[in-house]
Design a protein around this motif. Structure first.
Motif, PDB file in Angstrom:
ATOM      1  N   PHE A  49       0.807  -1.213   0.000  1.00 45.88           N
ATOM      2  CA  PHE A  49       0.000   0.000   0.000  1.00 45.88           C
ATOM      3  C   PHE A  49       0.848   1.275   0.000  1.00 45.88           C
ATOM      4  O   PHE A  49       0.612   2.194  -0.774  1.00 45.88           O
ATOM      5  N   LYS A  50       1.862   1.341   0.879  1.00 45.66           N
ATOM      6  CA  LYS A  50       2.679   2.547   0.992  1.00 45.66           C
ATOM      7  C   LYS A  50       3.424   2.823  -0.320  1.00 45.66           C
ATOM      8  O   LYS A  50       3.516   3.957  -0.774  1.00 45.66           O
ATOM      9  N   ASN A  51       3.962   1.774  -0.940  1.00 42.54           N
ATOM     10  CA  ASN A  51       4.659   1.951  -2.203  1.00 42.54           C
ATOM     11  C   ASN A  51       3.692   2.253  -3.345  1.00 42.54           C
ATOM     12  O   ASN A  51       4.044   2.928  -4.304  1.00 42.54           O
ATOM     13  N   TYR A  52       2.467   1.741  -3.244  1.00 44.25           N
ATOM     14  CA  TYR A  52       1.425   2.101  -4.209  1.00 44.25           C
ATOM     15  C   TYR A  52       1.194   3.613  -4.160  1.00 44.25           C
ATOM     16  O   TYR A  52       1.138   4.269  -5.198  1.00 44.25           O
ATOM     17  N   LEU A  53       1.088   4.161  -2.944  1.00 40.54           N
ATOM     18  CA  LEU A  53       0.921   5.606  -2.802  1.00 40.54           C
ATOM     19  C   LEU A  53       2.126   6.350  -3.383  1.00 40.54           C
ATOM     20  O   LEU A  53       1.972   7.352  -4.089  1.00 40.54           O
ATOM     21  N   SER A  54       3.330   5.844  -3.087  1.00 40.12           N
ATOM     22  CA  SER A  54       4.541   6.460  -3.644  1.00 40.12           C
ATOM     23  C   SER A  54       4.490   6.465  -5.166  1.00 40.12           C
ATOM     24  O   SER A  54       4.890   7.436  -5.804  1.00 40.12           O
ATOM     25  N   SER A  55       3.998   5.372  -5.752  1.00 42.84           N
ATOM     26  CA  SER A  55       3.941   5.290  -7.218  1.00 42.84           C
ATOM     27  C   SER A  55       3.011   6.347  -7.805  1.00 42.84           C
ATOM     28  O   SER A  55       3.256   6.831  -8.908  1.00 42.84           O
ATOM     29  N   LEU A  56       1.954   6.695  -7.081  1.00 39.32           N
ATOM     30  CA  LEU A  56       1.044   7.739  -7.571  1.00 39.32           C
ATOM     31  C   LEU A  56       1.759   9.081  -7.658  1.00 39.32           C
ATOM     32  O   LEU A  56       1.667   9.791  -8.668  1.00 39.32           O
ATOM     33  N   PHE A  57       2.504   9.420  -6.592  1.00 38.87           N
ATOM     34  CA  PHE A  57       3.255  10.679  -6.591  1.00 38.87           C
ATOM     35  C   PHE A  57       4.367  10.657  -7.628  1.00 38.87           C
ATOM     36  O   PHE A  57       4.578  11.620  -8.366  1.00 38.87           O
ATOM     37  N   MET A  58       5.084   9.536  -7.686  1.00 44.83           N
ATOM     38  CA  MET A  58       6.204   9.440  -8.622  1.00 44.83           C
ATOM     39  C   MET A  58       5.714   9.449 -10.067  1.00 44.83           C
ATOM     40  O   MET A  58       6.326  10.061 -10.935  1.00 44.83           O
ATOM     41  N   GLY A  59       4.610   8.786 -10.326  1.00 45.01           N
ATOM     42  CA  GLY A  59       4.055   8.778 -11.678  1.00 45.01           C
ATOM     43  C   GLY A  59       3.687  10.169 -12.140  1.00 45.01           C
ATOM     44  O   GLY A  59       3.979  10.560 -13.279  1.00 45.01           O
ATOM     45  N   ALA A  60       3.060  10.932 -11.256  1.00 44.97           N
ATOM     46  CA  ALA A  60       2.711  12.319 -11.597  1.00 44.97           C
ATOM     47  C   ALA A  60       3.967  13.141 -11.850  1.00 44.97           C
ATOM     48  O   ALA A  60       4.009  13.965 -12.768  1.00 44.97           O
ATOM     49  N   GLY A  61       5.010  12.901 -11.062  1.00 45.52           N
ATOM     50  CA  GLY A  61       6.268  13.615 -11.261  1.00 45.52           C
ATOM     51  C   GLY A  61       6.954  13.243 -12.559  1.00 45.52           C
ATOM     52  O   GLY A  61       7.372  14.110 -13.327  1.00 45.52           O
ATOM     53  N   TRP A  62       7.075  11.936 -12.819  1.00 47.38           N
ATOM     54  CA  TRP A  62       7.715  11.483 -14.053  1.00 47.38           C
ATOM     55  C   TRP A  62       7.021  12.080 -15.271  1.00 47.38           C
ATOM     56  O   TRP A  62       7.672  12.579 -16.182  1.00 47.38           O
ATOM     57  N   ASN A  63       5.703  11.987 -15.295  1.00 51.57           N
ATOM     58  CA  ASN A  63       4.964  12.404 -16.484  1.00 51.57           C
ATOM     59  C   ASN A  63       4.658  13.892 -16.501  1.00 51.57           C
ATOM     60  O   ASN A  63       4.108  14.400 -17.474  1.00 51.57           O
ATOM     61  N   GLY A  64       5.032  14.596 -15.450  1.00 55.85           N
ATOM     62  CA  GLY A  64       4.787  16.028 -15.366  1.00 55.85           C
ATOM     63  C   GLY A  64       6.070  16.825 -15.400  1.00 55.85           C
ATOM     64  O   GLY A  64       6.707  16.977 -16.445  1.00 55.85           O
ATOM     65  N   LYS A  65       6.472  17.301 -14.230  1.00 58.56           N
ATOM     66  CA  LYS A  65       7.607  18.234 -14.178  1.00 58.56           C
ATOM     67  C   LYS A  65       8.926  17.604 -14.604  1.00 58.56           C
ATOM     68  O   LYS A  65       9.771  18.281 -15.195  1.00 58.56           O
ATOM     69  N   ILE A  66       9.127  16.317 -14.353  1.00 56.80           N
ATOM     70  CA  ILE A  66      10.405  15.708 -14.732  1.00 56.80           C
ATOM     71  C   ILE A  66      10.503  15.593 -16.250  1.00 56.80           C
ATOM     72  O   ILE A  66      11.530  15.915 -16.846  1.00 56.80           O
ATOM     73  N   ARG A  67       9.438  15.131 -16.897  1.00 59.82           N
ATOM     74  CA  ARG A  67       9.430  15.077 -18.359  1.00 59.82           C
ATOM     75  C   ARG A  67       9.670  16.464 -18.949  1.00 59.82           C
ATOM     76  O   ARG A  67      10.433  16.642 -19.903  1.00 59.82           O
ATOM     77  N   LYS A  68       9.030  17.464 -18.372  1.00 61.00           N
ATOM     78  CA  LYS A  68       9.189  18.845 -18.861  1.00 61.00           C
ATOM     79  C   LYS A  68      10.621  19.330 -18.696  1.00 61.00           C
ATOM     80  O   LYS A  68      11.164  20.006 -19.565  1.00 61.00           O
ATOM     81  N   ARG A  69      11.258  19.006 -17.559  1.00 53.93           N
ATOM     82  CA  ARG A  69      12.646  19.436 -17.347  1.00 53.93           C
ATOM     83  C   ARG A  69      13.585  18.748 -18.325  1.00 53.93           C
ATOM     84  O   ARG A  69      14.532  19.367 -18.817  1.00 53.93           O
ATOM     85  N   LEU A  70      13.323  17.476 -18.623  1.00 51.87           N
ATOM     86  CA  LEU A  70      14.135  16.776 -19.618  1.00 51.87           C
ATOM     87  C   LEU A  70      13.950  17.414 -20.997  1.00 51.87           C
ATOM     88  O   LEU A  70      14.920  17.666 -21.715  1.00 51.87           O
ATOM     89  N   GLU A  71      12.723  17.705 -21.351  1.00 49.63           N
ATOM     90  CA  GLU A  71      12.418  18.343 -22.631  1.00 49.63           C
ATOM     91  C   GLU A  71      13.103  19.716 -22.728  1.00 49.63           C
ATOM     92  O   GLU A  71      13.699  20.053 -23.751  1.00 49.63           O
ATOM     93  N   THR A  72      13.067  20.481 -21.658  1.00 51.34           N
ATOM     94  CA  THR A  72      13.706  21.798 -21.631  1.00 51.34           C
ATOM     95  C   THR A  72      15.216  21.672 -21.824  1.00 51.34           C
ATOM     96  O   THR A  72      15.812  22.415 -22.610  1.00 51.34           O
TER      97      THR A  72
END
Length: 149
Positions: A116-139
């Protein structure tokens, strides 16, 4: 409870340019985190970020390179926990580059979120990977391309 993350992005840059951003320490530090990465199978390295005590995370991601196929595939472990030697998150990160007309398709698979705890972590990490991290890589890719033209 088990969850894996999978993303597919297209960048109008060559596989060599994308590979450079995935494998050079300075570039990785610009778009992801401070690190001591080397693209060598068996190399153990760390990413460093802000600790999150409420999530039992000390701010260090403990990694080991598992596979390197230049400009095609990069695989490493991604582990974390509340303190050195205590691992509560044990996952694997896989980057796959596919040359396409006018650019590169970059696939990210982050697998092995269990409990459960890692499932929650995956939700936050998924949003980060597909959001600000992808954008920073693109930049960063765009900045590097503009610097060479």
């Amino acid at each position: 409870m088990h969850r894996d993350l999978s993303f597919k992005w297209f960048f109008p840059h060559s596989p060599a340019a994308v590979w450079e951003c995935l494998t050079e320490q300075e570039a990785i530090a610009e778009w992801l985190m401070k690190n001591d990465f080397k693209p060598v199978v068996g190399h153990k390295f760390n990413f460093h970020t802000k600790p999150i005590p409420k999530m039992d995370f000390d701010g260090i991601i403990y990694c080991e390179v598992l596979e390197v196929v230049p400009m095609q595939r990069l695989v490493y472990t991604w582990k974390g926990g509340p303190m050195p030697g205590v691992i509560t998150l044990d996952t694997v990160l896989t980057w796959t580059l596919v040359a396409k007309e006018n650019g590169t398709e970059l696939r990210l698979e982050h697998s092995g979120f269990k409990g459960f705890k890692n499932y929650l972590s995956s939700l936050f990490m998924g949003a980060g990977w597909n959001g600000k991290i992808r954008k920073r890589l693109e930049t960063l890719l765009n900045e590097k391309a503009n610097a060479t033209t």
